[in-house]
Design an enzyme around this catalytic site. Structure first.
Site, PDB file in Angstrom:
ATOM      1  N   VAL A 179       1.559  -3.273  -6.526  1.00 18.39           N
ATOM      2  CA  VAL A 179       1.155  -2.619  -6.139  1.00 18.39           C
ATOM      3  C   VAL A 179      -1.085  -3.136  -7.422  1.00 18.39           C
ATOM      4  O   VAL A 179      -0.908  -3.502  -8.351  1.00 18.39           O
ATOM      5  CB  VAL A 179       1.119  -0.923  -6.622  1.00 18.39           C
ATOM      6  CG1 VAL A 179      -0.814  -0.951  -6.069  1.00 18.39           C
ATOM      7  CG2 VAL A 179       2.043  -0.713  -5.310  1.00 18.39           C
TER       8      VAL A 179
ATOM      9  N   PHE B 251       5.332   5.799   0.573  1.00 17.24           N
ATOM     10  CA  PHE B 251       5.742   5.852   1.265  1.00 17.24           C
ATOM     11  C   PHE B 251       5.005   4.596   1.462  1.00 17.24           C
ATOM     12  O   PHE B 251       3.991   3.918   0.513  1.00 17.24           O
ATOM     13  CB  PHE B 251       4.273   6.428   2.850  1.00 17.24           C
ATOM     14  CG  PHE B 251       4.611   7.662   2.802  1.00 17.24           C
ATOM     15  CD1 PHE B 251       6.081   7.259   4.309  1.00 17.24           C
ATOM     16  CD2 PHE B 251       5.593   9.005   2.400  1.00 17.24           C
ATOM     17  CE1 PHE B 251       6.736   8.740   4.247  1.00 17.24           C
ATOM     18  CE2 PHE B 251       5.430   9.931   2.809  1.00 17.24           C
ATOM     19  CZ  PHE B 251       6.292  10.687   3.787  1.00 17.24           C
TER      20      PHE B 251
ATOM     21  N   MET C 121       0.714  -1.087  -0.050  1.00 15.29           N
ATOM     22  CA  MET C 121       0.154  -0.262   0.018  1.00 15.29           C
ATOM     23  C   MET C 121       0.771   1.480  -0.066  1.00 15.29           C
ATOM     24  O   MET C 121       1.367   1.595   0.562  1.00 15.29           O
ATOM     25  CB  MET C 121      -0.765   0.055   0.901  1.00 15.29           C
ATOM     26  CG  MET C 121      -2.156   0.476   1.589  1.00 15.29           C
ATOM     27  SD  MET C 121      -1.893   3.147   0.968  1.00 15.29           S
ATOM     28  CE  MET C 121      -1.465   3.681   2.177  1.00 15.29           C
ATOM     29  N   PRO C 122       1.392   1.779  -1.139  1.00 19.01           N
ATOM     30  CA  PRO C 122       1.816   2.592  -1.113  1.00 19.01           C
ATOM     31  C   PRO C 122       1.152   4.250  -1.155  1.00 19.01           C
ATOM     32  O   PRO C 122       0.519   4.154  -1.393  1.00 19.01           O
ATOM     33  CB  PRO C 122       2.684   3.152  -2.989  1.00 19.01           C
ATOM     34  CG  PRO C 122       2.940   1.711  -3.357  1.00 19.01           C
ATOM     35  CD  PRO C 122       1.034   0.671  -2.302  1.00 19.01           C
ATOM     36  N   PHE C 123       1.631   4.930  -0.019  1.00 16.55           N
ATOM     37  CA  PHE C 123       1.668   6.256   0.356  1.00 16.55           C
ATOM     38  C   PHE C 123       2.130   7.538  -0.612  1.00 16.55           C
ATOM     39  O   PHE C 123       3.297   7.127  -0.180  1.00 16.55           O
ATOM     40  CB  PHE C 123       0.561   6.939   1.533  1.00 16.55           C
ATOM     41  CG  PHE C 123       0.651   8.481   1.382  1.00 16.55           C
ATOM     42  CD1 PHE C 123      -0.814   8.484   1.036  1.00 16.55           C
ATOM     43  CD2 PHE C 123       1.132   9.152   2.741  1.00 16.55           C
ATOM     44  CE1 PHE C 123      -1.274  10.107   1.301  1.00 16.55           C
ATOM     45  CE2 PHE C 123       0.699  10.773   2.701  1.00 16.55           C
ATOM     46  CZ  PHE C 123      -0.260  10.838   1.978  1.00 16.55           C
TER      47      PHE C 123
END
Length: 126
Positions: free
Chosen positions: A34, A72, A1-3
């Site tokens: 992702v 992130f 889960m990239p932010f």
């Protein structure tokens, strides 16, 4: 889960910002495994006075078109995946948005899976 946080000097139109976000998301899907719909991108616009950078850091010419990208993500990606992501974002933004390759600063912050909550006060990855 990239932010993903994208910072730039204010003044770009909605289409430009949307294309930047979609291009980054596509690169994440292609290189970082992702999943579909795992898209969390925030664009921050700054006045020129509040966007400070060295115009020639490491011999790479920067202009006011500079974009700073912070990603992130779970700290599970390999060095090869990270390098592939850097290259993918750079090439895709250059080809599709016209952002100069030297005008991108990308950083990845590795996050332990226990440090995410997607709602309801739960750590869903634990």
């Amino acid at each position: 889960m990239p932010f993903v946080r994208v910072s730039m000097i204010e003044g770009k139109n909605k289409d430009y910002k949307g294309k930047v976000a979609e291009t980054i998301y596509r690169s994440l899907r292609e290189t970082f495994d992702v999943p579909e719909r795992d898209k969390f991108i925030v664009i921050h616009e700054h006045s020129k006075d509040n966007f400070i950078y060295d115009e020639n850091y490491l011999g790479l010419k920067k202009t006011d078109d500079l974009i700073i990208i912070q990603i992130f993500a779970n700290n599970t990606r390999t060095m090869e995946q990270k390098q592939s992501l850097f290259l993918s974002i750079t090439e895709n933004l250059y080809q599709e948005v016209g952002i100069g390759k030297e005008n991108l600063l990308i950083g990845i912050v590795g996050v332990g899976k226990e440090n995410w909550s997607f709602g309801n006060g739960m750590a869903q990855y634990v």
